[in-house]
Design a protein around this motif. Sequence first.
Motif, short mmCIF file in Angstrom:
data_model
loop_
_atom_site.label_atom_id
_atom_site.label_comp_id
_atom_site.label_asym_id
_atom_site.label_seq_id
_atom_site.Cartn_x
_atom_site.Cartn_y
_atom_site.Cartn_z
N ARG A 127 135.95 16.12 52.64
CA ARG A 127 137.18 15.73 51.94
C ARG A 127 138.25 15.21 52.89
O ARG A 127 139.00 14.32 52.56
N ARG A 128 138.31 15.80 54.09
CA ARG A 128 139.43 15.51 55.00
C ARG A 128 139.11 14.29 55.87
O ARG A 128 138.52 14.41 56.95
N GLU A 129 139.55 13.14 55.41
CA GLU A 129 139.22 11.88 56.08
C GLU A 129 139.79 11.81 57.48
O GLU A 129 139.17 11.25 58.39
N THR A 172 127.08 16.54 55.33
CA THR A 172 128.20 16.92 54.47
C THR A 172 128.93 18.10 55.12
O THR A 172 128.36 18.85 55.90
N ALA A 213 134.87 9.85 52.82
CA ALA A 213 135.71 10.92 52.28
C ALA A 213 135.33 11.15 50.83
O ALA A 213 135.43 10.25 50.00
N LEU A 214 134.84 12.36 50.54
CA LEU A 214 134.32 12.65 49.20
C LEU A 214 134.45 14.13 48.90
O LEU A 214 134.10 14.97 49.72
N ASP A 215 134.96 14.43 47.71
CA ASP A 215 135.00 15.81 47.21
C ASP A 215 133.70 16.09 46.47
O ASP A 215 133.45 15.52 45.40
#
Length: 257
Positions: free
Chosen positions: A37-39, A11, A61-63
Amino acid sequence: MVFTPSRSLITGASAGIGTALARRLAERGSDLVLVARREDRLRDLASELQSAYAVTCEVVALDLSGDRPGATLRARVEGDVDLVVNNAGIAAQGSFIDADAADLDRVIAVDMAALVDVCHAFLPDMAARRSGTILNVSSTTAFQPVPTLAVYAAAKAFVLSFSQALWCEAITHGVQVMALAPGPTKTEFFDVIGENAAVIGSLQTADQVARTALSALDRRRPPLYVISGRRNTLAAAGARLAPKRLLLPILARSMRL
């Protein structure tokens, strides 16, 4: 022994220590699951590592500040993961009294809640296989409170304590847990907190920190936690011993420079 997981999930892989660990693990032949977050950055990194090392890189991509990010991540990642690196972290620097409550909530969500949820999501499969490793990224701020970084430092102290307790539980299932405590590191983190935070220890590169982590995991019996850099190790030891009534005003003055 050279620690070489078949597949590693990281992560906060889009910058800093996360990117450095991805490069070093790819160099060792590990396939990767890159999470942030930043794909666009993740895809650039994945393309670089696949070309350089012929490894497979999956981008997610995941917050992590959202609800149950660990469960969401486990559902999106198919197959076994041999190494989970909880590296994602953010900070809110400044007076606690004047801080925006939403900013503090986000630090707690990413630095503590997400880390716990990711461990909870991936550890059961590792325990069932009786193999696997979890690397939780803490900080040398875990060894002393830091005025103007009050919530961040407390969160990193939580990560250190949680990781050591989890080590004791997980080792009985054949799973290794280790915390990594970097000192000040040349990353985007200093864009948030300012370079004066380097007073807490000796500034290192992200690659130096990544090498320290993997060297510790190379050991036959990895430590419960490792501090990156000799001067940072000494600084952390000194902070633990120093009277807090003397240490804290010095840190407060330094952080306000």
